[in-house]
Design an enzyme around this catalytic site. Structure first.
Site, PDB file in Angstrom:
ATOM      1  CD  GLN A 145      -2.669  -1.227   2.596  1.00  0.00           C
ATOM      2  OE1 GLN A 145      -2.889  -2.314   3.115  1.00  0.00           O
ATOM      3  NE2 GLN A 145      -3.138  -0.122   3.142  1.00  0.00           N
ATOM      4  CD  GLU A 171      -9.103   4.139   7.546  1.00  0.00           C
ATOM      5  OE1 GLU A 171      -8.039   3.806   7.034  1.00  0.00           O
ATOM      6  OE2 GLU A 171      -9.190   4.962   8.468  1.00  0.00           O
ATOM      7  NE  ARG A 189     -13.022  -0.076   5.037  1.00  0.00           N
ATOM      8  CZ  ARG A 189     -13.938  -0.499   4.189  1.00  0.00           C
ATOM      9  NH1 ARG A 189     -14.283  -1.777   4.167  1.00  0.00           N
ATOM     10  NH2 ARG A 189     -14.537   0.320   3.360  1.00  0.00           N
ATOM     11  CB  CYS A 190      -9.019   2.080  11.842  1.00  0.00           C
ATOM     12  SG  CYS A 190      -7.692   1.412  12.816  1.00  0.00           S
TER      13      CYS A 190
END
Ligand code: CDP
Length: 793
Positions: A221, A738, A368-369
């Protein structure tokens, strides 16, 4: 002719995702789709034990298998000073184990062979002699007197504590508690969970002997960070490294860390001077790559009788596994945990945080945060509900009473963040109206009389998204900002590159929409590229929903630079001075004669064919954007549930989400992000269970045990929106990817706890599996922590 922004796919257009045309036809280009001439295959031998000393590794039988090209062991790596690598949190991590294994699934050796099956067979032929050591699987064991020191490789490490950190005003908080009418308390565990991208991790390292250039195709990523790390660890000059992150089949934070597999495939390619591919299997991914959460939270809230929150105390014990490899801003040891309670007007708070090593795979990845914000918001919303229950106050009312009001921005949170915008009360009222709050409360009371258990849970939160600014946010000293480069070709078509990296979020669609909004070039005329360090401008990558707040802002800014140059060209073409012309979308025109004008496409052609004297040719530029603040989207999630008293099974009756992410670039993509986020939130609350038994065996290492909800299991979600533009983002957008994962879990759990009201149950830890709910209900007590998992059954 005025250009219609929606028609050209600008801001607010529900433009269909351009990337889907290849994804849904099976034509994506993922790492495993890439085959290079002469490519070899690598497999990893993983430790079956969670904690053991390595007495010997015998690879002779593996080396004798035809087709095996190379066996790499910790010993071999150590001889080249490569057995350990730095992590993104200033710790070290074993690339291949030398002295000990410290978690089940740790990388012990690698085999490179002509095909992956030979490599796998050869792994099984390697004989490792282990001497088992006592295993630690939670913070209590890690900090017990006489606990074995897991990281005895570190010179000054005499216990299992990774860090002790605190933030806030201790004395002020103590004073607030002394003045409280009521003190509410809560203790809970946010269990380990695993970001489960459909595509596992993998890499193809290709060291070219002729040019000495290393190209690595990999699932990352953050390609530029990887390039810098490879340059530092492998001592290869940075300009001789090219990292390509092609299509990614999801990331969710799992593809941020640097994994041993990447490093060993690079070394193998350098040694063999051939391309080496490593593709992890699902179990390898589930047991060894970055886990999220695994944190014990306890806290107290000082309250006035009328519901006003006077102060908060929090303590966290986080389980980081064997290596502290979280990717998070260097300054903050427990991520952005201290953004807890940001949407409430609370004068004072104090947080203490302790991180520990255990014999588990590295944890703490921001699944996802925004760096631990999920745990922070979960605790916040569970605590607010507990406080309301303790005071006998309505759940919505306690929130209304304590929310930061619309005209109180900018607002300094109790831990020092600056929130800058929001309409929290409005979002809540829309949510309550949509769920039919008052009616449901009556329905709930009626149902009670018939032995039916209905419950309603609310979760409201503002999430800090978009790290930097660069003053406060860095990873390994690299400042957090982002970038975009825009090239407008002579026919008015354009190529846009950014330092972000989509994993399925739709950047190819939405970035082009920002260009369309700024320049009036139709979005279909803009191609977006990300993920190749040889072509993309430097950027920190995509995680923590930072793309729109940072790279998205850079797209706006570079487009504006292009517009500024195009304005000069337009003045030249119209034979007037710049001051005499106006801009409307896609066109400059004469103020005195609006019918006379030139389009952005005509300006582009002139940039290559008819320039004013002395102007540099071309219509290209780049922008590096350092955001002045985080963006603060708001989410209000409300669930209604029914719990079956005979089985503990609970069903979602209704679910309403109200999200305010500022200006929406593409409302359809935003809704998709929220739907996906809620599905993950529901999974965590309801079914996902990946834990470790007392010997450190990972329970949940396959998708029979670790459940991903399909459309069949996932309840329906009703979505609503409020738009409060971000005051500092060039187009007023805030991050959103998110929010629903972060805020969603507490709504489900609060609803189940509400259904159990009157039984004395204050908490059931996630996942709220039927047996846990049933136990709480029938025995009238909390069900906390991961239950001990028996292996003798
Ligand atoms: O960093 P990441 O892409 O995961 O998260 P994000 O910036 O919140 O964006 C997720 C997706 O939603 C991207 O395609 C964004 O462009 C889109 N989005 C949007 O259309 N409008 C917003 N206000 C925020 C995001």
């Amino acid at each position: 002719m005025t250009v219609d922004e929606v028609k050209i796919g600008g801001l607010g257009a529900k433009r269909r995702r351009v990337e889907d045309s290849r994804f849904i036809r099976g034509m994506g280009n993922y790492v495993d789709d890439i085959t290079l001439p002469g490519m070899l295959h690598m497999e990893i031998l993983r430790s079956p034990l969670a904690h053991a000393r390595i007495k010997s590794v015998d690879a002779s039988a593996a080396l004798a298998i035809p087709g095996v090209q190379l066996v790499l062991t910790g010993e071999l790596l150590a001889s080249r000073n490569l057995a350990w690598m730095p992590t993104l949190s200033y710790d070290t991590q074993a690339v291949l184990a030398t002295d000990k294994v410290r978690f089940q699934g740790q990388e012990v050796a690698c085999v490179v062979a002509d095909d992956p099956y030979i490599a796998k067979d050869a792994c099984e032929a390697i004989v490792v002699d282990y001497e088992a050591l006592p295993v630690i699987v939670n913070p209590t064991q890690a900090t017990a007197n006489g606990a074995p020191v897991i990281r005895d490789d570190k010179e000054n490490q005499h216990d299992n504590v990774v860090f002790d950190w605190e933030v806030g005003d201790k004395d002020g908080t103590d004073r607030a508690f002394a003045a409280a009418d009521v003190v509410s308390e809560l203790e809970l565990h946010y269990p380990r969970s695993h970001p489960s991208p459909i595509e596992t991790c993998g890499s193809i390292a290709d060291f070219d002997r002729a040019t000495s250039k290393l190209t690595v195709y990999m699932t990352t990523q953050a390609p530029h960070i990887i390039r810098a790390a490879v340059a530092m660890v492998a001592e290869i000059p940075e300009h001789m490294i090219r990292i390509v992150s092609p299509d990614l089949g999801g990331g969710f934070g799992n593809k941020v860390p640097i994994y041993p597999g990447y490093v060993v495939s690079i070394l193998a390619s350098i040694l063999l001077e051939r391309p080496v591919k490593w593709i992890e299997d699902k179990t390898g991914n589930l047991i060894s790559t970055g886990f999220g959460r695994d944190i014990y939270l306890r806290g107290q809230m000082a309250l006035r009788n009328d519901g006003k929150i006077l102060g908060v105390r929090m303590h966290t014990d986080s389980d980081h596994g064997a290596f502290f490899s979280d990717a998070q801003p260097s300054k903050f040891k427990i991520g952005l945990m201290h953004a807890a309670f940001a949407c409430y007007d609370i004068p004072v708070a104090h947080l203490t945080a302790r991180g520990v090593y255990t014999n588990k795979a590295p944890g703490g990845v921001a699944y996802r945060c925004s760096f631990r914000i999920t745990e922070a918001m979960f605790f916040q919303e569970r605590m607010v509900q507990a406080a309301a229950d303790d005071l006998g106050l309505d759940q919505a009312e306690i929130r209304r009473l304590n929310f930061v009001k619309d005209d109180d921005f900018p607002h300094r949170t109790p831990f020092g963040f600056l929130t800058d915008s929001g309409q929290y009360g409005k979002c809540l009222e829309i949510g309550l109206e949509a769920i039919g709050y008052e009616d449901f409360l009556k329905q709930k009371e009626e149902a009670r009389k018939n032995g039916r258990l209905l419950g309603i849970g609310i979760s409201t939160m503002t999430e800090p998204l978009g790290a930097g600014n660069s003053r406060e946010y860095d990873i390994l000293g690299i400042k957090m900002f982002d970038s975009a480069e825009l090239r407008v070709h002579m026919t008015g078509k354009a190529l846009l590159r950014t330092g972000a990296k989509s994993q399925g979020q739709g950047h190819e669609t939405t970035w082009a929409q920002i260009v369309a909004h700024e320049l009036g070039i139709p979005a279909d005329d803009v191609v977006v590229e990300e993920g190749d360090t040889d072509t993309a401008p430097f950027g920190m990558g995509t995680y923590a929903s930072r793309s729109t707040p940072v790279a998205g802002a850079a797209v706006s800014m570079v487009s504006r630079k292009i517009r500024a140059k195009a304005r000069k060209i337009a003045a030249h073409l119209l034979e007037v001075s710049e001051e005499d012309i106006e801009w409307e979308l896609g066109r400059f025109y004469l103020r005195s004669s609006p019918d006379s004008g030139v389009t952005i496409q005509e300006c582009a052609m002139a940039a290559y064919s008819n320039l004013p004297d002395g102007m540099e040719p071309g219509l290209e530029n780049n922008a590096y954007y350092d955001p002045p603040n985080l963006t603060w989207p708001f989410g209000c999630y409300i669930a209604t549930v029914e719990v079956d008293p005979l089985t503990g099974v609970w069903d979602v009756l209704n679910f309403v989400a109200v999200d305010d992410c500022g200006v929406r670039i593409n409302p359809m993509i935003v809704e998709g992000q929220i739907m996906g986020g809620l599905a993950e939130a529901y999974a965590m609350a309801n079914m996902q269970f990946i834990t470790f038994d007392s010997e450190g065996n990972c329970v949940g290492s396959n998708y029979m045990d670790y459940l991903l909800p399909t459309a069949w299991e996932t309840p329906g979600f009703e979505l609503h929106e409020v738009v409060t533009p971000c005051p500092h983002h060039p187009i007023g957008a805030k991050g959103v990817g998110e929010c629903a994962t972060v805020g969603g879990p507490a709504a489900f759990v609060n609803a189940v706890i509400d259904a159990l009201k009157g039984t004395g149950v204050r908490n059931i830890d996630m996942p709220l599996l039927p047996d846990r709910v049933y136990e709480a209900l029938t025995e009238g007590h909390d069900v906390s922590g991961s239950p001990p998992v028996r292996t003798d059954l």
